[in-house]
Enzyme design. Structure first.
Site, mmCIF file in Angstrom:
data_model
loop_
_atom_site.group_PDB
_atom_site.id
_atom_site.type_symbol
_atom_site.label_atom_id
_atom_site.label_comp_id
_atom_site.label_asym_id
_atom_site.label_seq_id
_atom_site.Cartn_x
_atom_site.Cartn_y
_atom_site.Cartn_z
ATOM 1 N N ARG A 275 -26.818 -44.165 9.921
ATOM 2 C CA ARG A 275 -27.638 -45.350 10.191
ATOM 3 C C ARG A 275 -27.787 -46.298 9.002
ATOM 4 O O ARG A 275 -27.586 -47.495 9.116
ATOM 5 C CB ARG A 275 -29.033 -44.871 10.624
ATOM 6 C CG ARG A 275 -29.904 -45.944 11.206
ATOM 7 C CD ARG A 275 -31.291 -45.364 11.531
ATOM 8 N NE ARG A 275 -31.218 -44.092 12.216
ATOM 9 C CZ ARG A 275 -31.168 -43.943 13.539
ATOM 10 N NH1 ARG A 275 -31.201 -45.004 14.305
ATOM 11 N NH2 ARG A 275 -31.085 -42.748 14.086
ATOM 12 N N ARG A 310 -30.397 -47.902 22.644
ATOM 13 C CA ARG A 310 -31.591 -47.429 21.937
ATOM 14 C C ARG A 310 -32.912 -47.945 22.532
ATOM 15 O O ARG A 310 -33.842 -47.163 22.695
ATOM 16 C CB ARG A 310 -31.500 -47.747 20.440
ATOM 17 C CG ARG A 310 -30.312 -47.044 19.755
ATOM 18 C CD ARG A 310 -30.322 -47.185 18.250
ATOM 19 N NE ARG A 310 -31.392 -46.430 17.638
ATOM 20 C CZ ARG A 310 -32.548 -46.934 17.235
ATOM 21 N NH1 ARG A 310 -32.804 -48.219 17.342
ATOM 22 N NH2 ARG A 310 -33.461 -46.157 16.723
ATOM 23 N N CYS A 341 -28.898 -51.376 37.296
ATOM 24 C CA CYS A 341 -29.900 -51.060 38.315
ATOM 25 C C CYS A 341 -30.751 -49.905 37.791
ATOM 26 O O CYS A 341 -30.742 -48.799 38.336
ATOM 27 C CB CYS A 341 -29.213 -50.679 39.617
ATOM 28 S SG CYS A 341 -28.164 -51.997 40.221
ATOM 29 N N GLU A 342 -31.424 -50.164 36.715
ATOM 30 C CA GLU A 342 -32.247 -49.181 36.002
ATOM 31 C C GLU A 342 -33.349 -49.989 35.342
ATOM 32 O O GLU A 342 -33.056 -50.878 34.540
ATOM 33 C CB GLU A 342 -31.434 -48.551 34.861
ATOM 34 C CG GLU A 342 -30.730 -47.258 35.128
ATOM 35 C CD GLU A 342 -31.672 -46.114 35.436
ATOM 36 O OE1 GLU A 342 -32.817 -46.124 34.970
ATOM 37 O OE2 GLU A 342 -31.240 -45.221 36.169
HETATM 38 C C1 LIG Z 1 -26.490 -37.814 13.462
HETATM 39 C C2 LIG Z 1 -26.161 -36.994 12.281
HETATM 40 C C3 LIG Z 1 -26.034 -37.577 11.018
HETATM 41 C C4 LIG Z 1 -26.314 -39.036 10.755
HETATM 42 O O1 LIG Z 1 -27.613 -39.389 11.064
HETATM 43 P P1 LIG Z 1 -28.147 -40.860 10.675
HETATM 44 O O2 LIG Z 1 -29.533 -40.866 11.251
HETATM 45 O O3 LIG Z 1 -27.243 -41.826 11.339
HETATM 46 O O4 LIG Z 1 -28.126 -40.956 9.196
HETATM 47 C C5 LIG Z 1 -25.645 -36.771 9.975
HETATM 48 N N1 LIG Z 1 -25.397 -35.462 10.157
HETATM 49 C C6 LIG Z 1 -25.516 -34.853 11.349
HETATM 50 C C7 LIG Z 1 -25.205 -33.414 11.463
HETATM 51 C C8 LIG Z 1 -25.907 -35.589 12.460
HETATM 52 O O5 LIG Z 1 -26.037 -34.993 13.644
#
Ligand SMILES: *Cc1c(COP(=O)(O)O)cnc(C)c1O
Length: 420
Positions: A275, A310, A341-342
């Site tokens: 993220r 999201r 349709c949600e």
């Molecule tokens: C989803 C995930 C990440 C990344 O998460 P972010 O919130 O995008 O930083 C890293 N490692 C694992 C094992 C994950 O499932």
């Protein structure tokens, strides 16, 4: 007035839409590169620091290639993600394979690529050995479970499906040691979209302390620790980003107090964030198709949950800018909807925006991670194109939009003709 900046003007977007119709996601290459450099600079004093980008956040090989150039690796959790990383030129030490409920062929591919294999369960030691043979270096994912008092920061890991218990960590490394494995890593990931920097320092401390205990008890030396991902981003304009400098400083202090103090340095410190790497640098650009007034006022977009899950799935806030009306007052309350349709197919509920007209272009912010990637085809909706805004201002398409032929590709209409 709360606002969020954009790396493009209305005129530039209108020019882009002449070639690439809305909706599309557009990613800001310059900002992604600058952000990658900022992270490396923040962690420069943390031993062996490396970030493995969580591919699931933005599984586009063009983005992976950019991140590879910036010195990042890839964190994969499926066969297609491993292949994407490989296509982007990432193999060996550039690959972290952090999966769960893993099929044998995925372990085999991760081993073939020479990546770090991170096991989610103690039973996977035997499963991996049978599927691909044990690699030279093996990592376990730790689930700290019901933590002792003083760890109020970290919620309820015992509710999560991931990782080994504390007892299984000791047992698992003992099994590996006795099987002749000489190199070890340790991982955990207990947060998601967390904005409190203390959380990540606390995670590091928990892992460092466990590494000290296990190293002493089993007489093994750990090579790396992977602190996972989960660093949050300020989706709301009034939120503050996590200070990576504060995280790095806290991690370094905890490292000195545990790892260095016990003679266990050097231990390399890894992250696998998704993220924070690309999230703020992606935008969903979409046009207003209809306005509707019933018990509420609705803005109907030419995009929907297939483009961004999201808000509908988690009620997540994504900031919205009406292009060209940045300086107009937000005087009108709208629900901004898609065409599924949600009823939860809404990008925003009761959002104050400037007066919106049919044909206006809305930019939905922070779609660079877990945006396009989470899209689905429910209701016969197609996923959009992905564009890259290059550093010189040019635009390249890095994934075309899906067509109706793509949607039908798994059906055999010839077979249907003779089907009775
Ligand atoms: C989803 C995930 C990440 C990344 O998460 P972010 O919130 O995008 O930083 C890293 N490692 C694992 C094992 C994950 O499932």
């Amino acid at each position: 007035m709360v606002s969020k900046d954009l790396p493009f003007t209305k005129e530039e977007i209108l020019k882009i839409t002449e070639k690439y119709p809305t909706p599309f996601h557009i990613y800001d290459e310059k900002a992604i590169r600058e952000n990658a450099r900022r992270m490396k600079s923040a962690f420069k004093d943390v031993p062996g620091f490396k970030e493995f980008f969580a591919v699931k956040a933005l599984p586009n090989p063009f983005i992976l290639k950019i991140l590879k150039e910036e010195g990042f690796g890839a964190d994969c959790s499926s066969l297609p993600e491993l292949i994407l990383a490989e296509k982007a030129g990432m193999t060996g030490d550039d690959i972290m394979f952090s999966s769960n409920d893993t099929p044998a062929e995925e372990f085999a591919k991760a081993k073939e690529l020479g990546g770090f294999i991170n096991l989610d369960d103690i039973s996977h030691i035997h499963y991996l050995e049978k599927a691909a043979g044990l690699p030279e270096i093996v990592c376990f994912r730790y689930n700290p479970g019901p933590l002792k008092e003083g760890n109020a920061i970290i919620g309820k890991p015992e509710e999560a499906k991931y990782g080994f218990t504390r007892e299984q960590m000791f047992e698992g490394y003992r099994v590996l040691r006795d099987k002749g494995v000489k190199r070890f890593g340790m991982h955990t990931m207990v947060a998601s979209n967390e904005l409190n920097s203390d959380y990540f320092v606390e995670t590091a401390r928990i892992l460092f302390e466990l590494i000290v205990e296990i190293s002493k008890e089993l007489g093994i030396q750990f090579e790396f620790v992977n602190l996972g991902g989960g660093i949050g981003i300020p989706y709301r304009p009034e939120q503050e980003p996590v200070s990576l400098e504060a995280v790095a400083k806290g991690v370094k202090e905890a490292y000195n107090a545990t790892i260095t103090a016990n003679g266990l340095a050097p231990l390399k410190v890894y992250l696998e964030c998704g993220r924070i790497i690309t999230g703020p640098y992606g935008y969903l650009v979409s046009q207003v198709r209809h306005l509707k007034s019933t018990y509420k006022d609705y803005v109907g977009m030419d995009s929907c949950m297939s483009n961004l899950m999201r808000p509908g799935m988690y009620g997540a806030y994504h900031h919205i800018t009406v292009l060209g009306k940045e300086n107009k007052p937000p005087v009108h309350k709208y629900d901004v909807t898609g065409s599924l349709c949600e009823n939860n197919d809404k990008f925003a509920i009761d959002r104050m925006l400037p007066e919106v007209e049919v044909g206006d272009i809305l930019v939905i912010h922070d779609t660079g991670a877990h945006g396009h990637a989470m899209g689905f085809n429910y209701n016969g909706k197609l996923r959009s194109a992905e564009l890259l805004l290059r550093e010189d201002g040019s635009v390249v398409q890095i994934r075309r939009a899906e067509t109706i032929e793509d949607y039908f590709a798994t059906l055999d209409f010839e077979q249907l003709k003779s089907f009775r």
